[in-house]
Design a protein around this motif. Structure first.
Motif: not given
Length: 151
Positions: A23-27, A32-33, A38-44, A49-57
């Motif tokens: 839960i802390i990691r997802l937050d 970070r997303i 906000a910084n318009e950094n699509r790569e980040l 988002e990939r990290q979030f999907a993995e942590a969600s699973a």
């Protein structure tokens, strides 16, 4: 507690601790997303988002482990996901059980759920038949047990 129940309780404790960390990691990843957007950094954004999907699973796997443990503590077989129904009062019971186990408090497993209109008499498990079995995760090739987080 018997040895099997103690083992299930320990699995619940471990899963609960791991899900708290997730839960802390997802937050953190959510923040970070947002910052990357906000910084318009699509790569980040894509990376986080990939990290979030993995942590969600991983988080959902922990929830499944907690549910499996809860059924095991009660000495009940867990029904297949396409017919499993967990009423609100059972969710309260699950939460109370997990909190008690994590805090080292005694757990009362004597209370049983109120009977459900559709009882699988062969297993003695409370179930509710899904109105659309074709939409179940198992029928789509997904895992047998899956938590519905949509409500």
């Amino acid at each position: 507690m018997n040895p099997q129940a103690e083992e299930a309780a320990e699995r619940i404790r471990i899963a609960a601790a791991n899900t708290d960390k997730l839960i802390i990691r997802l937050d953190t990843l959510t923040n970070r997303i947002d910052t990357a957007h906000a910084n318009e950094n699509r790569e980040l954004v894509e990376y986080y988002e990939r990290q979030f999907a993995e942590a969600s699973a991983e988080f959902m796997g922990g929830v499944e482990a907690i549910l499996d443990g809860w059924y095991a503590l009660r000495g009940e077989a867990r029904p297949p996901a396409d017919v499993e129904y967990i009423p609100p009062e059972a969710l309260e019971s699950i939460h109370e059980t997990v909190v008690s186990l994590v805090q080292g408090l005694p757990v009362d497993l004597s209370a049983r759920l109120a009977p459900n209109p559709a009882i699988d008499a062969a297993q003695g498990v409370n179930i509710l038949v899904s109105p659309d079995p074709a939409s179940s995760p198992a029928s789509r090739g997904g895992p047998e047990h899956q938590v519905d987080v949509t409500g």
